[in-house]
Design a protein around this motif. Structure first.
Motif, PDB file in Angstrom:
ATOM      1  N   LEU A   1      63.956  45.158  11.317  1.00 43.34           N
ATOM      2  CA  LEU A   1      63.205  46.410  11.113  1.00 43.34           C
ATOM      3  C   LEU A   1      62.642  46.945  12.422  1.00 43.34           C
ATOM      4  N   PHE A   2      62.127  46.077  13.270  1.00 49.80           N
ATOM      5  CA  PHE A   2      61.463  46.526  14.484  1.00 49.80           C
ATOM      6  C   PHE A   2      62.450  47.043  15.517  1.00 49.80           C
ATOM      7  N   SER A   3      63.633  46.487  15.534  1.00 57.19           N
ATOM      8  CA  SER A   3      64.668  46.980  16.445  1.00 57.19           C
ATOM      9  C   SER A   3      65.060  48.407  16.082  1.00 57.19           C
ATOM     10  N   LEU A   4      65.267  48.662  14.783  1.00 50.96           N
ATOM     11  CA  LEU A   4      65.609  50.022  14.343  1.00 50.96           C
ATOM     12  C   LEU A   4      64.447  50.974  14.584  1.00 50.96           C
ATOM     13  N   ALA A   5      63.217  50.513  14.338  1.00 53.85           N
ATOM     14  CA  ALA A   5      62.055  51.375  14.560  1.00 53.85           C
ATOM     15  C   ALA A   5      61.939  51.770  16.022  1.00 53.85           C
ATOM     16  N   SER A   6      62.198  50.823  16.947  1.00 50.61           N
ATOM     17  CA  SER A   6      62.126  51.136  18.377  1.00 50.61           C
ATOM     18  C   SER A   6      63.195  52.135  18.777  1.00 50.61           C
ATOM     19  N   ALA A   7      64.403  51.993  18.200  1.00 53.11           N
ATOM     20  CA  ALA A   7      65.473  52.940  18.516  1.00 53.11           C
ATOM     21  C   ALA A   7      65.130  54.347  18.027  1.00 53.11           C
ATOM     22  N   LEU A   8      64.589  54.428  16.833  1.00 44.59           N
ATOM     23  CA  LEU A   8      64.218  55.745  16.308  1.00 44.59           C
ATOM     24  C   LEU A   8      63.064  56.355  17.105  1.00 44.59           C
ATOM     25  N   TYR A   9      62.122  55.514  17.507  1.00 44.19           N
ATOM     26  CA  TYR A   9      60.980  55.998  18.283  1.00 44.19           C
ATOM     27  C   TYR A   9      61.440  56.596  19.609  1.00 44.19           C
ATOM     28  N   GLU A  10      62.478  55.986  20.228  1.00 45.40           N
ATOM     29  CA  GLU A  10      62.987  56.492  21.502  1.00 45.40           C
ATOM     30  C   GLU A  10      63.798  57.774  21.321  1.00 45.40           C
ATOM     31  N   ARG A  11      64.476  57.905  20.176  1.00 45.49           N
ATOM     32  CA  ARG A  11      65.347  59.065  19.966  1.00 45.49           C
ATOM     33  C   ARG A  11      64.558  60.351  19.670  1.00 45.49           C
ATOM     34  N   VAL A  12      63.443  60.242  18.947  1.00 43.83           N
ATOM     35  CA  VAL A  12      62.725  61.430  18.476  1.00 43.83           C
ATOM     36  C   VAL A  12      61.590  61.757  19.446  1.00 43.83           C
ATOM     37  N   PRO A  13      61.549  62.984  19.989  1.00 47.94           N
ATOM     38  CA  PRO A  13      60.454  63.361  20.911  1.00 47.94           C
ATOM     39  C   PRO A  13      59.121  63.364  20.174  1.00 47.94           C
ATOM     40  N   ARG A  14      58.063  63.114  20.930  1.00 50.10           N
ATOM     41  CA  ARG A  14      56.709  63.121  20.351  1.00 50.10           C
ATOM     42  C   ARG A  14      56.289  64.552  20.014  1.00 50.10           C
ATOM     43  N   THR A  15      55.845  64.774  18.810  1.00 48.37           N
ATOM     44  CA  THR A  15      55.345  66.079  18.370  1.00 48.37           C
ATOM     45  C   THR A  15      54.034  65.851  17.638  1.00 48.37           C
ATOM     46  N   PHE A  16      52.953  66.319  18.231  1.00 50.05           N
ATOM     47  CA  PHE A  16      51.629  66.126  17.632  1.00 50.05           C
ATOM     48  C   PHE A  16      51.131  67.468  17.103  1.00 50.05           C
ATOM     49  N   PRO A  17      51.024  67.617  15.799  1.00 46.33           N
ATOM     50  CA  PRO A  17      50.598  68.896  15.232  1.00 46.33           C
ATOM     51  C   PRO A  17      49.170  69.230  15.644  1.00 46.33           C
TER      52      PRO A  17
ATOM     53  N   ILE B   1      58.510  60.691  12.239  1.00 43.98           N
ATOM     54  CA  ILE B   1      58.582  59.862  13.449  1.00 43.98           C
ATOM     55  C   ILE B   1      57.912  60.560  14.630  1.00 43.98           C
ATOM     56  N   GLY B   2      58.036  61.889  14.702  1.00 46.35           N
ATOM     57  CA  GLY B   2      57.506  62.636  15.847  1.00 46.35           C
ATOM     58  C   GLY B   2      56.040  62.385  16.128  1.00 46.35           C
ATOM     59  N   PRO B   3      55.157  62.409  15.121  1.00 45.65           N
ATOM     60  CA  PRO B   3      53.720  62.195  15.407  1.00 45.65           C
ATOM     61  C   PRO B   3      53.350  60.745  15.687  1.00 45.65           C
ATOM     62  N   ALA B   4      54.303  59.789  15.542  1.00 40.07           N
ATOM     63  CA  ALA B   4      53.967  58.371  15.723  1.00 40.07           C
ATOM     64  C   ALA B   4      53.597  58.102  17.184  1.00 40.07           C
ATOM     65  N   VAL B   5      52.625  57.212  17.393  1.00 43.90           N
ATOM     66  CA  VAL B   5      52.201  56.855  18.749  1.00 43.90           C
ATOM     67  C   VAL B   5      52.651  55.449  19.129  1.00 43.90           C
ATOM     68  N   HIS B   6      53.355  54.752  18.203  1.00 42.54           N
ATOM     69  CA  HIS B   6      53.837  53.385  18.486  1.00 42.54           C
ATOM     70  C   HIS B   6      54.987  53.096  17.530  1.00 42.54           C
ATOM     71  N   PRO B   7      55.976  52.314  17.986  1.00 42.92           N
ATOM     72  CA  PRO B   7      57.088  51.977  17.083  1.00 42.92           C
ATOM     73  C   PRO B   7      56.650  51.311  15.794  1.00 42.92           C
ATOM     74  N   TYR B   8      55.486  50.632  15.808  1.00 38.50           N
ATOM     75  CA  TYR B   8      55.035  49.988  14.577  1.00 38.50           C
ATOM     76  C   TYR B   8      54.797  51.017  13.469  1.00 38.50           C
ATOM     77  N   GLU B   9      54.344  52.202  13.845  1.00 39.85           N
ATOM     78  CA  GLU B   9      54.151  53.249  12.838  1.00 39.85           C
ATOM     79  C   GLU B   9      55.489  53.672  12.235  1.00 39.85           C
ATOM     80  N   VAL B  10      56.533  53.712  13.071  1.00 35.87           N
ATOM     81  CA  VAL B  10      57.873  54.029  12.563  1.00 35.87           C
ATOM     82  C   VAL B  10      58.349  52.920  11.635  1.00 35.87           C
TER      83      VAL B  10
END
Length: 458
Positions: free
Chosen positions: A84-100, A52-61
């Motif tokens: 599905l999209f509601s859960l993806a948005s919640a997970l996207y907000e919870r996990v900080p962005r981490t770009f390797p 989830i961290g490297p995702a740039v949009h909830p759709y990727e989650v």
């Protein structure tokens, strides 16, 4: 796994899925993410954090959740979200962005340790021929023939090697053609240069054998045939190693070096044959001969400086010759460390400082081991270390295509030291130290100025 666009709620499939989930949703789940449902979502976020961290949009989650096999029923019952999209948005907000960070490319300047060590040995091993056959000719004019022929061979070999590397850009076939023409011509020119001062036919023969060997060895070293050259030197090495316990006689003292010369010629012919079997490449523009001139002048001046040191301390020449292997290794290390310094700095001034430090470190690593070697061989450390520093920095500049400054500086140093030696003012050791020290300082300043910029290393 479906792509994000296949899950976009604006499409017909997304609308159908949303309506079906809305119809099946129990009233208690109208406010998702409470109580036990929130804990379940937190646990899922922790489990899938790396994805989830490297995702740039909830759709990727959402695509990630779909690939994990989460169904609409599981999303509603276990995680308390309507779709599905509601859960993806919640997970996207919870996990900080981490770009390797992108993977760094491998170091293109990693040296071949075995090859560098082997080349250092190959530069010195031919000297065993003089140990075997040296007593068969007279000193004086006979030795002068070898010196003159050797200096010309050294200069010719440097210029020819540079020209071959230029031709190598259009293929090994073109490089082989250049060697086939240039190597025999260099051997002939070196022998002819020594012939007028020869005191005997023996001296001319020895000079011819020396010139032919140096030409063949140059072919093998340029084409990567170090092991072939070592095999060709096997008779010479065996004969010299047996001298403390066995007297081979005059015939073998001549035959063993001659056998190695013939072996080197045969190996060079084999390497050239292999080069000519390479696929032909359309000939590009031939490089101008003047481009290789400074490399030849550097070879001549380096030979004179080494000769002047050898007149005072013959074993110092062996030390310098063997050190050419580590010198070549350090040239690769300098380039690799400079690339690392370029990646680690953000301003030109910072890179200049790091580059100067890399230069100083590599130079120190080259000359410091020569100090005990000089003391063990009885050579004066000052002239030897300054000469070694001059040669290494000149080779470094040449490795970056800077040709005329090192050639001019080394030529001036060789001319000045030779003139002072002839006039005996001051002594040879002092003159060599003075001129080599000045040359080393000039070349160091040139290297810091030219190689302290990012452009040569990019």
């Amino acid at each position: 796994m479906s792509g994000p666009m296949a899950l976009e709620p604006g499409g017909a499939e997304g609308d159908t899925l949303s309506l079906r989930l809305a119809d099946d949703r129990p009233p208690a789940l109208s406010a998702p993410g409470h109580g036990a449902d929130r804990d379940a979502v937190d646990r899922l976020a922790a489990e899938l954090a790396d994805g989830i961290g490297p995702a740039v949009h909830p759709y990727e989650v959402a695509a990630l959740l779909e690939s994990e096999g989460l169904t609409a029923e599981v999303i509603q019952e276990r995680y308390g979200h309507p779709n599905l999209f509601s859960l993806a948005s919640a997970l996207y907000e919870r996990v900080p962005r981490t770009f390797p960070e992108p993977a760094r490319p491998a170091n293109p300047w990693r040296p071949d340790h075995v090859r560098c060590a082997l080349r250092g040995a190959l530069f010195a091993l031919p000297g065993l021929a003089y140990l075997l056959a040296g007593r068969l000719w007279h000193a004086g004019r006979d030795l002068d023939v070898l010196v003159v022929a050797g200096l010309l061979s050294w200069a010719w070999g440097q210029a020819l090697g540079h020209r071959v590397y230029l031709r190598m850009t259009t293929g090994r076939r073109e490089a082989g053609r250049t060697l086939l023409k240039g190597a025999p011509l260099g051997a002939l020119a070196a022998t002819a240069a020594g012939a007028p001062i020869a005191g005997s036919g023996t001296a001319i023969g020895v000079a011819a054998a020396q010139s032919v060997y140096l030409a063949a060895a140059g072919v093998l070293l340029v084409l990567g045939g170090e092991r072939l050259l070592l095999a060709a030197l096997a008779p010479l090495i065996a004969g010299a190693a047996a001298l403390p316990w066995w007297e081979p006689g005059n015939v073998l003292r001549v035959a063993l070096p001659l056998l190695s010369v013939l072996g080197a010629v045969a190996a060079a012919g084999w390497a050239l044959r292999a080069a000519f079997t390479a696929s032909p490449v359309p000939d590009g523009a031939r490089p101008a001969l003047l481009k290789s001139l400074p490399y030849g002048l550097f070879g001549l001046s380096a030979g004179v400086l080494v000769l002047l040191e050898g007149r005072q301390h013959p074993y110092a020449v062996i030390v310098l010759t063997v050190s050419m292997g580590p010198a070549e290794w350090l040239l690769y290390r300098y380039r690799g460390m400079s690339v690392a310094a370029l990646r680690a700095t953000a301003t030109p001034a910072a890179f200049l400082l790091r580059s100067a430090g890399v230069l100083g470190l590599c130079l120190l690593l080259y000359v410091l081991p020569l100090l005990p070697a000089a003391l063990l061989t009885g050579a004066e450390p000052g002239p030897l270390l300054l000469l070694a520093a001059t040669l290494w920095i000149a080779l470094l500049l040449q490795a970056f295509g800077v040709s005329w400054p090192p050639a001019a500086v080394c030529l001036a140093a060789a001319g000045g030291a030779a003139s002072a030696t002839v006039l005996h003012a001051p002594s040879s050791a002092v003159a060599l130290s003075l001129f080599c020290g000045t040359a080393a300082l000039c070349l160091t300043a040139c290297a810091v100025r030219l190689l302290g910029r990012p452009a040569p290393h990019a």
